[in-house]
Motif scaffolding. Structure first.
Motif, PDB file in Angstrom:
ATOM      1  N   LEU A 176      15.551  -9.572 -13.614  1.00 38.58           N
ATOM      2  CA  LEU A 176      15.590 -10.940 -13.307  1.00 38.58           C
ATOM      3  C   LEU A 176      17.194 -11.292 -12.747  1.00 38.58           C
ATOM      4  N   ARG A 183      11.610  -8.241 -14.132  1.00 33.46           N
ATOM      5  CA  ARG A 183      10.850  -9.191 -13.239  1.00 33.46           C
ATOM      6  C   ARG A 183       9.402  -8.855 -13.229  1.00 33.46           C
ATOM      7  N   LEU A 212      11.550 -16.548 -12.072  1.00 31.83           N
ATOM      8  CA  LEU A 212      10.995 -15.951 -10.902  1.00 31.83           C
ATOM      9  C   LEU A 212      11.753 -16.669  -9.637  1.00 31.83           C
TER      10      LEU A 212
END
Length: 317
Positions: A176, A183, A212
């Motif tokens: 991420l 992710r 996200l």
């Protein structure tokens, strides 16, 4: 634009556009006729055949996602959900692999990989069973496995020394932007939460979406990647990397279901970028499969419609 969707050769797309974008009633003559076409369509019949032979909960889970996306609501979905639940472990998760162990007893193998639970759980939720007590146990497992920052790890593996030993940092390609988690795993977990009628507006869902949304790079080549998998033009594959591609359309779908609003600067930037890619007649072009442009347009229009009616900001995480 809706006229183009309602004239599509796919009964599934016509039915979903009529019901979800035009507000057509379930007893409308065209709607009922399209439901019959959906059930008899080669695409749905092929998926049902694969579902009947699916042994792995992960395979069955995504087949349920595909059938629901095509608008199929037949009794086979409930049967498949029961089969998936039969492999659920006592802690609410699903095992990495099926073996000869007695039902209900944990495996001696790796402790978990997040994707082995989120894929079947998403299938269960999309089939309409998100609030089943057994599904709720799966959701509680997901919440227990979150990292301190509200993201999800890919999961420790057997070669790391087993339970009690911390996993290494996530690989750079799936890490991420501003979180410690994976992710792909975080996308899968949010996809499950987004389909729950209460948990979709929880802190866990909003923080997960926030992670996200923090990735501001837009990959035009992956726009509509999840749509192409749901309609069967791309294979759904990968273990840790099941959601490795960053699909801006799928991200908007998740954000719109989890309480995001366009006054969040990240959501606004995403919507602005997507609108800049809208082509003639209000359609978005799919970068890989031109025949999916109407499906992609429907997907994005549905997300934008949900978002226009929401005023809750996304927790920045």
């Amino acid at each position: 634009m809706n006229t183009l969707l309602l004239g599509d050769p796919s009964a599934s797309l016509r039915w979903r556009a009529a019901v979800e974008l035009e507000g057509a009633a379930n007893d409308d003559d065209d709607v009922m006729a399209w439901q019959g076409e959906i059930a008899a369509s080669p695409a749905v019949q092929s998926l049902l055949g694969r579902l009947a032979g699916a042994e792995r909960p992960q395979d069955a889970g995504y087949l349920l996602c595909q059938l629901a996306y095509l608008g199929y609501r037949g009794p086979e979905l409930a049967t498949a959900v029961e089969a998936i639940f039969s492999h659920q472990q006592p802690d609410g998760s699903w095992p990495l692999r099926l073996d000869d162990r007695p039902a209900g007893k944990p495996s001696d193998g790796p402790r978990f990989i997040t994707m082995q639970t989120v894929v079947p759980l998403r299938g269960i939720a999309t089939a309409g069973f998100a609030t089943d007590p057994r599904a709720e146990r799966g959701y509680e497992w997901l919440l227990r496995e979150r990292l301190h920052d509200g993201s999800w790890p890919s999961g420790p593996k057997a070669d790391l020394g087993g339970p009690g030993r911390p996993p290494p940092p996530e690989k750079q390609y799936r890490r991420l932007t501003r979180g410690d988690g994976c992710r792909s795993a975080t996308t899968g977990a949010v996809a499950c939460l987004a389909l729950h009628p209460q948990r979709n507006r929880s802190d866990a869902a909003r923080i997960g979406v926030g992670h996200l949304l923090d990735r501001e790079i837009r990959d035009e080549s992956t726009l509509g990647w999840e749509v192409s998998r749901l309609v069967g033009l791309e294979r759904a594959m990968g273990q840790i990397t099941f959601y490795v591609a960053v699909d801006p359309a799928f991200l908007l779908d998740l954000a719109s279901r989890c309480g995001a609003a366009t006054d969040d600067r990240r959501v606004h930037a995403l919507v602005t970028w997507l609108e800049s890619r809208r082509g003639p007649y209000g359609l978005w072009q799919h970068p890989t499969h031109p025949q999916l442009s109407r499906w992609l347009t429907f997907d994005l229009e549905s997300s934008l419609r949900r978002m226009r009616g929401v005023s809750l900001p996304v927790d920045p995480g």
